[in-house]
Write an enzyme that holds these catalytic residues in place. Structure first.
Site, PDB file in Angstrom:
ATOM      1  N   ALA A  66      -6.399   4.617   2.100  1.00 17.32           N
ATOM      2  CA  ALA A  66      -5.992   5.504   0.567  1.00 17.32           C
ATOM      3  C   ALA A  66      -6.429   6.815   0.213  1.00 17.32           C
ATOM      4  O   ALA A  66      -7.266   6.826   1.139  1.00 17.32           O
ATOM      5  CB  ALA A  66      -6.575   4.548  -0.591  1.00 17.32           C
ATOM      6  N   GLY A 111      -6.439   0.962   3.066  1.00 17.17           N
ATOM      7  CA  GLY A 111      -5.194   0.258   2.711  1.00 17.17           C
ATOM      8  C   GLY A 111      -4.423   0.274   3.754  1.00 17.17           C
ATOM      9  O   GLY A 111      -2.899  -0.050   3.613  1.00 17.17           O
ATOM     10  N   GLU A 114      -3.937  -2.666   4.836  1.00 16.47           N
ATOM     11  CA  GLU A 114      -4.161  -4.247   3.737  1.00 16.47           C
ATOM     12  C   GLU A 114      -2.645  -3.635   3.572  1.00 16.47           C
ATOM     13  O   GLU A 114      -1.579  -5.384   3.853  1.00 16.47           O
ATOM     14  CB  GLU A 114      -4.692  -3.471   2.487  1.00 16.47           C
ATOM     15  CG  GLU A 114      -6.038  -3.761   2.193  1.00 16.47           C
ATOM     16  CD  GLU A 114      -6.820  -3.213   1.308  1.00 16.47           C
ATOM     17  OE1 GLU A 114      -6.905  -1.752   0.803  1.00 16.47           O
ATOM     18  OE2 GLU A 114      -7.594  -3.800  -0.182  1.00 16.47           O
ATOM     19  N   GLU A 134     -14.317   0.256   3.039  1.00 11.42           N
ATOM     20  CA  GLU A 134     -13.991   1.130   1.544  1.00 11.42           C
ATOM     21  C   GLU A 134     -16.362   1.279   1.535  1.00 11.42           C
ATOM     22  O   GLU A 134     -16.079   2.062   0.956  1.00 11.42           O
ATOM     23  CB  GLU A 134     -13.628   0.132   0.970  1.00 11.42           C
ATOM     24  CG  GLU A 134     -12.007  -0.158   1.205  1.00 11.42           C
ATOM     25  CD  GLU A 134     -11.642  -0.607   1.860  1.00 11.42           C
ATOM     26  OE1 GLU A 134     -12.109  -1.377   3.005  1.00 11.42           O
ATOM     27  OE2 GLU A 134     -10.139  -1.370   2.444  1.00 11.42           O
TER      28      GLU A 134
END
Ligand code: COA
Length: 260
Positions: A66, A111, A114, A134
């Site tokens: 992200a 992300g 993911e 993260e």
């Protein structure tokens, strides 16, 4: 919808989706997430698309996570909303009813890992790197990492990766079941297309119900999953595709499925 952060090209039944922010290692800002949601919708609903291959622009990254610049500004309410938007977009992709292959061509972090995990099959280039870093930033996964990683690699391995933030290479990712196969970088997209063409030559209704059965039954009791499978088995017996597939086998020719 015209895309600005994605390349979206349909060639002979396959949507090639390339996350295209190479100067930021294809990091997922809000605009990319919105465009992934739109791309997932197009894949699900367009009749000229049988499946999709997702990759990243440039030689270095699939998606490096992200967008940390955006995350750094968020508070609890918009943070949760951002997480939900990403989760919904990835879930739409996972439930689009058509096969989606991630061609992981470099860093797949946070992300990015993911996004790859929301795809049905993951192929990696030999230089790919995976991780959920993260916790290094003082947050946790927001786009499904804590939910899909244990389902793919088991609870112990998932927790190790989530808690240590350790990055793993493609071979280790393959060994633990996070990716299906590893290929030289220059062969990755070709191998992904070859696998997708193999899938698309099969009965599309049967392929769609395999996706649905696996997605649903992972959250079901064994007997409920078996019942769902039997229902699909019966349903497919009512299709012209089943007749064509079996007739073609008996006539020693290639099946020509119509998706009905
Ligand atoms: N969000 C925003 N920008 C990112 C990014 C992210 N997740 N990952 C990389 N970038 C940007 C960098 O800030 C840099 O931008 P700049 O040139 O404007 O400074 C550019 O992409 C290139 O990255 P850089 O860090 O210089 O490349 P590198 O080869 O030295 O390192 C990584 C590559 C992937 C190891 C490193 O970029 C990294 O750790 N990224 C963050 C990974 C992460 O924590 N993801 C999870 C987020 S929740």
């Amino acid at each position: 919808m015209p895309f600005t952060t994605l390349d979206f090209e349909v060639r002979d039944g396959i949507a090639f989706v390339t996350i295209n922010r190479p100067d930021k290692l294809n990091a997922l800002n809000d605009e990319v997430i919105a465009e992934i949601a739109a791309a997932a919708e197009a894949i699900a609903t367009r009749d000229d698309i049988g499946g999709a291959i997702i990759t990243g622009a440039g030689a270095k990254a699939f998606v490096a996570g992200a967008d940390i610049g955006e995350l750094s500004q968020q508070g609890p309410i918009d943070g949760k909303a951002r997480s939900r938007r990403g989760q919904v977009a990835f879930r739409r992709l996972e439930q689009c009813g058509k096969p989606v292959i991630a061609a992981v061509n470099g860093f797949a972090l946070g992300g990015g890992c993911e996004l790859a995990m929301a795809c049905h099959i993951r192929l990696a280039s030999s230089n790919a790197k995976f991780g959920q870093p993260e916790v290094k930033l003082g947050i946790g996964p927001g786009y499904g990492g804590s939910v899909r990683l244990p389902r793919l690699v088991g609870r112990g391995r998932a927790l190790e990766l989530l808690l240590t933030a350790r990055m793993i290479d493609a071979d280790e990712a393959c060994r633990i079941g996070l990716v299906n196969a590893v290929h030289p970088p220059e062969e990755l997209l070709g191998k992904a297309e070859e696998m997708m063409r193999t899938i698309l030559a099969n009965g599309p209704l049967a392929v769609g119900l395999c996706l649905e059965a696996v997605d649903a039954s992972l959250d079901m009791a064994l007997d409920d999953g078996l019942m769902l499978e039997a229902n699909h088995f019966g349903l497919l017996s009512a299709t012209a595709d089943m007749r064509e597939g079996m007739t073609a086998f008996l006539e020693k020719r290639k099946a020509n499925f119509q998706g009905c």
